[in-house]
Design a protein around this motif. Structure first.
Motif, short mmCIF file in Angstrom:
data_model
loop_
_atom_site.label_atom_id
_atom_site.label_comp_id
_atom_site.label_asym_id
_atom_site.label_seq_id
_atom_site.Cartn_x
_atom_site.Cartn_y
_atom_site.Cartn_z
N UNK A 256 0.71 -1.33 0.11
CA UNK A 256 -0.17 0.10 0.06
C UNK A 256 0.79 1.37 -0.15
N UNK A 257 1.85 1.32 0.77
CA UNK A 257 2.73 2.44 0.67
C UNK A 257 3.52 2.50 -0.58
N UNK A 258 3.70 1.45 -1.31
CA UNK A 258 4.29 1.75 -2.62
C UNK A 258 3.30 1.90 -3.73
N UNK A 259 1.90 2.26 -3.32
CA UNK A 259 0.85 2.49 -4.09
C UNK A 259 0.06 1.68 -4.83
N UNK B 79 -3.00 6.69 -3.28
CA UNK B 79 -2.18 5.28 -3.88
C UNK B 79 -1.57 5.39 -5.15
N UNK B 80 -2.54 6.04 -5.96
CA UNK B 80 -2.02 6.35 -7.40
C UNK B 80 -0.84 7.30 -7.42
N UNK B 82 1.44 7.65 -4.97
CA UNK B 82 2.45 7.04 -4.64
C UNK B 82 3.14 6.09 -5.37
N UNK B 83 2.15 5.55 -6.32
CA UNK B 83 2.65 4.65 -7.09
C UNK B 83 3.56 5.30 -8.44
#
Lengths: 796, 218
Positions: A256-259, B79-80, B82-83
């Motif tokens: 989740x932290x990585x997206x 989330x997008x 962070x990705x």
């Protein structure tokens, strides 16, 4: 993104193969036990349906004679001439197989499951030697016949279907039919039955086969057992998924932290579980097939013995059963994973990962668990005292079992806490404290063991009590040494002429079917004989019931009639048109599905003069039975119509022994599943145990000793669980015998306890726990010191 | 300007009372720039880093990243973000234990859709991990694991690298090497680095320094 995330998710299982095996094996075993039982039920029900289709049971109204005798063919012709669209059915036994003759041209259901395109035609069916249709196994039992044998797998097991003329010829019953099927559409203005002929009555279709309804209770019990086994398996799955998800909390947080969006992650985890459910479900259904195929012959024998229901001894693969097996696997996975997924979905992104959280229970969780356990146990008491009906019975069973399972960790924790306080010496104190600390991690497996053991105690107590009661009942009912059936009055006269000089007493058995207290029942006659006074015991009776009966001043009824019609001693029941008598005694009548009443022989003959005795019990010294049989044979009576008491008892006990085979097999399988749960819990806990055990090892306890303590711990917990399982199992037996049985069958069984059997079961459980804990214990004893030292290393 | 943080406030409820962690913090960061965030324990450094990385949402204030106000984004939007744009290096390495070193390094680049095998291999080699690619995290030392975590972040080529005490578990010499590499690679890719540290020595190696005290810029 999806393939990358899926790859990362699946990599967990690749690196934790034991956990994956636990999950798949638990689910497969749960599905196997459930679907195995379902397969047996489906096969039995299909057989009942085939029987119903063959005999027209339940589908069409039927006309029969009120006295139960065959209908003369002349009466059938008279009805047809009067405009009644009826079709004759001839039925009888040929070499132990049921022969059914139908008229293919008038039968409203045609030939039931047989279509004449299957290698035959109508002319061949009705002319010449004719054709008979049956399953191959039935023909094998029947032997050669003059009619051509056509194998038809759709005909009910143990049944031979043929044309009515062929059936009459084979049964030697020319000019007679057993009953008439009434077509659903009848012409208007037809005369009533009474106007055409006397003694015929019309029975209304009941929308299902009688045998199907009779055996529903048996199948309900089997289903309950299957569900219990399934629940034990789901405990394993729940444990495996719970641990796996706890171990992956940090991975989920990282992803989740990585997206990776949370919803997508949850969806992919659901897909992952669905895939496992499908794989394990397929294995489970295949295993279930093996279980069912090996148990079905014994179930078939039980059903035939108890209810006269014929069930094929071989299993067919049915799509509905496959689908239900897969559905239960997927549903079970969803049930087991629901809480873990929910926790994961609600986990804050920045929450710290707690790899030991799975194995520890917070005080709040324990509080809720204790509350739920007390609530469920209270509910079971309330249901037991106030509720009625089979649904309430099963509700009582469920709340009792789940409540006790939830209470188990709390009970064990309390016992271990006391032991810890009583312990002297540091190692003993550590042992008890450490055992208590392991409880949360092992509690699911111990709950599974509790359920399995209590089911074992409960079901074996029920079956053994049933057997003991039934053997006693047989001694009561089958008090004559020889039973003789006669074909007609002439043969009766011959029998009496030969037997009377040799016998101590002859007990004619007459009966007629009639409605008593608005329920279908059998009315029997009883001669005023010392035999009855010596052998019969009553559940309730007036003083000197046989004297009252002999005076024709009362009627004895069986427990089924007493319960279903809500009768009591002194209640008046009608035994013939306009003749009512008070109930003077209630007797146990185990295994009989319908009501029964007994009046004295003189009164019976007065009320039903048309009924002539064709069955007789003969009291004779046991050593003289054979000489009487020989004399009767020489006088022309068929040997097949003479059955000695020992033969009937042997047959009845064989039925029970087959029942035992089924329940014992299911018991052992359930216990094995619980043992597997313990093994898997211990193995998965082993990795988490190293940081706890390494300091103890460093303080001077050898690895071998640590392994030994692990073994002792598992066995101790198994013994304590067995101690809780015993009273729970007895409570389960009481519910089965006194609540479920009464609701399902109409009679209550006395409960007996079998301490030797429970001791044996306790030993089995101990052996299962010993085997399950041996591997983890040996692994621990062989843990390399370097592995233990890692715990103290700051490098990692 | 790559990052602009304006009057950010954040509080938490703890043991029944409200604790103000950030009391109106503002900062800016340009592309290619490195910034050290220092302060005592509990001063709000990590919280600020989490808010900038879209790991949490502020109570008030705005955070503009590459012209986009990330405080208005929902969970999926963050989330997008962070990705696609942010790379986070945690103090605890947060590797995926069931994946090999090579797969861990590739993971973020793959889900960001920017995976370049050649570049990932090069990154691993520069981090001194070329011999460890087939190993699993549990087989590595703490320093090696942290280098894998940094390689994972940099291989995804984010616009903003956020690092929370990335060398906290490393000895001094290794910490210096790792930081030098991180700064070099960040600047080379035109990204910005925001690093939380307790170490005055490490903070001095970055372009700028911002000191937090009791939730505010000192």
């Amino acid at each position: 993104m999806t393939p990358t995330v899926l790859r990362a998710l699946f990599s967990h299982w690749r690196r934790n193969k034991l956990q994956l095996f636990t999950l798949l094996a638990g689910l497969a075993l749960a599905t196997a036990l459930w679907s195995g039982v379902q397969a047996i039920n489906a096969e039995a029900r299909a057989s009942y349906d085939a029987a119903a289709a063959t005999l027209g049971e339940g589908q069409f109204d039927q006309i029969v004679r009120a006295d139960g005798e065959p209908i003369a063919q002349a009466d059938y012709i008279a009805l047809r001439r009067a405009g009644w669209l009826v079709s004759p059915v001839v039925e009888g036994r040929l070499n132990g197989q049921r022969l059914v003759g139908l008229d293919p041209l008038t039968a409203p259901g045609g030939l039931g499951p047989v279509t004449l395109e299957e290698g035959s035609d109508v002319s061949a069916f009705v002319t010449g030697a004719g054709q008979v249709f049956a399953q191959a196994a039935t023909f094998a039992a029947l032997g050669p016949t003059e009619a051509t044998q056509v194998i038809s797998p759709d005909v009910a097991p143990g049944t031979i279907l043929t044309d009515i003329g062929v059936a009459q010829r084979l049964l030697g019953a020319e000019g007679q039919v057993q009953r008439l099927l009434v077509a659903p559409d009848q012409p208007l203005g037809q005369p009533s039955l009474d106007e055409i002929t006397d003694g015929l009555v019309r029975q209304v279709a009941q929308g299902g086969s009688d045998v199907g309804r009779l055996t529903d209770s048996f199948h309900l019990n089997l289903t309950a057992f299957g569900f219990l086994s399934f629940a034990v398996g789901i405990f394993i799955v729940n444990g495996a998924i719970g641990l796996a998800f706890e171990q992956r909390r940090s991975v989920v947080r990282t992803m989740r932290a990585l997206g990776v969006p949370l919803n997508w992650l949850i969806l992919l985890m659901c897909f992952e579980l669905l895939l496992f459910a499908v794989i394990a479900g397929a294995i489970g259904v295949a295993l279930g097939y093996v279980i069912a195929a090996s148990l079905l012959p014994d179930v078939a024998a039980t059903l035939r013995g108890l209810y006269g229901a014929d069930v094929g001894g071989t299993l067919q693969i049915r799509p509905a059963w496959w689908l239900s097996g897969m559905a239960i696997a997927v549903g079970g996975t969803a049930l087991a994973a629901g809480a873990a997924l929910w926790k994961l979905a609600r986990m804050p992104l920045l929450a710290a990962a707690q790899p030991r959280a799975w194995a520890l229970s917070g005080g709040k969780a324990l509080f809720w668990q204790a509350g739920a356990a007390v609530g469920l146990l209270l509910m079971s008491v309330l249901l037991g005292v106030f509720a009625s009906g089979i649904a309430a019975g099963f509700g009582l069973l469920a709340s009792l079992l789940i409540g006790a399972a939830l209470a188990l960790p709390l009970i064990l924790s309390a016992i271990l806490s006391v032991a810890r306080k009583l312990a002297r010496g540091p190692v003993a104190q550590w042992f008890w404290a450490d055992t208590r600390q392991q409880l949360p991690g092992l509690s699911l497996a111990l709950m599974a063991l509790l359920l399995a053991m209590s089911a074992n105690v409960g079901v074996s107590t029920m079956v053994s009590s049933f057997r003991l009661t039934f053997v006693g009942f047989l001694d009561q009912v089958l008090n004559a040494e020889l039973y003789v059936y006669t074909a007609d009055e002439a043969e009766t006269a011959t029998f009496l002429q030969v037997a009377e000089p040799l016998a101590n007493a002859i007990l004619p058995l007459m009966s007629t079917d009639r409605s008593i207290a608005s329920l279908p029942a059998e009315l029997f006659s009883a001669r005023d004989e010392q035999t009855y006074r010596d052998n019969w015991t009553f559940l309730q009776s007036v003083s000197q019931p046989w004297d009252v009966l002999a005076r024709g001043e009362g009627v004895l009824i069986n427990e089924q009639l007493f319960r279903r019609a809500d009768l009591a001693l002194g209640a008046m029941v009608e035994v013939a048109e306009g003749v009512t008598l008070p109930v003077i005694g209630i007797y146990g009548d185990y295994g009989n599905p319908i009501g029964q009443a007994i009046i004295t022989e003189e009164l019976f003959q007065t009320l039903y003069p048309e009924v002539q005795p064709t069955r007789f019990g003969v009291r004779i010294p046991a050593e003289e039975v054979q000489s009487l049989r020989t004399a009767l044979k020489e006088a022309g009576l068929a040997d097949a119509n003479m059955i000695d008491q020992a033969g009937i008892k042997a047959f009845s006990l064989e039925v029970f022994d087959r029942t035992f085979t089924v329940t014992t097999a299911l018991n052992i399988l359930t216990l094995a599943v619980a043992g597997f749960a313990i093994l898997m819990s211990l193995l998965t806990l082993a990795a988490l145990r190293v940081p706890q055990l390494a300091p103890i090892w460093a303080l001077g306890i050898t690895r071998r000793q640590l392994g030994f303590y692990e073994l002792c711990r598992a066995m101790l917990l198994a013994v304590l669980t067995a101690a809780v399982a015993l009273p729970l199992g007895l409570a389960l037996a009481w519910v089965l015998l006194s609540v479920i049985n009464v609701e399902a069958f109409g009679w209550k069984l006395p409960m007996f306890v079998f301490p030797a059997e429970y001791l044996r079961l306790g030993l089995f459980a101990l052996v299962a726990a010993c085997i399950a804990s041996a591997w983890p214990a040996i692994r621990l004893a062989r843990t390399p010191p370097a592995h233990l030292l890692k715990v103290f290393s700051n490098e990692r | 300007m790559l990052l602009s943080v304006e009057d950010i406030k954040k509080s938490f409820r703890s043991a029944g009372s409200v604790v103000d962690i950030l009391r109106g913090v503002s900062l800016t960061l340009d592309a290619g720039e490195t910034l050290a965030l220092t302060g005592e324990s509990g001063s709000g450094k990590s919280t600020l880093l989490h808010l900038v990385g879209g790991l949490d949402a502020p109570d008030s204030g705005t955070i503009m990243l590459d012209g986009q106000d990330i405080t208005t984004l929902d969970d999926a939007g963050r989330a997008a973000l962070r990705r696609a744009q942010v790379g986070v290096v945690f103090q605890q390495f947060n590797l995926i234990p069931s994946l090999s070193v090579a797969d861990n390094i590739a993971f973020q680049a793959r889900i960001a859709g920017r995976y370049d095998p050649k570049q990932s291999a090069e990154m691993a080699a520069r981090m001194g991990l070329a011999e460890q690619m087939r190993k699993y995290p549990e087989q590595l030392s703490g320093g090696q694991q942290q280098r894998v975590a940094i390689a994972r972040t940099l291989a995804a080529r984010p616009r903003l690298v956020l690092a929370d005490e990335p060398t906290g578990n490393l000895d001094e010499a290794t910490a210096d090497d790792v930081l030098d590499l991180m700064v070099e690679m960040t600047k080379a890719s035109g990204a910005a680095l925001l690093m939380v540290t307790h170490s005055e020595r490490l903070a001095a190696r970055l372009d700028r320094r911002l000191h937090l005290r009791a939730g505010a810029v000192a």
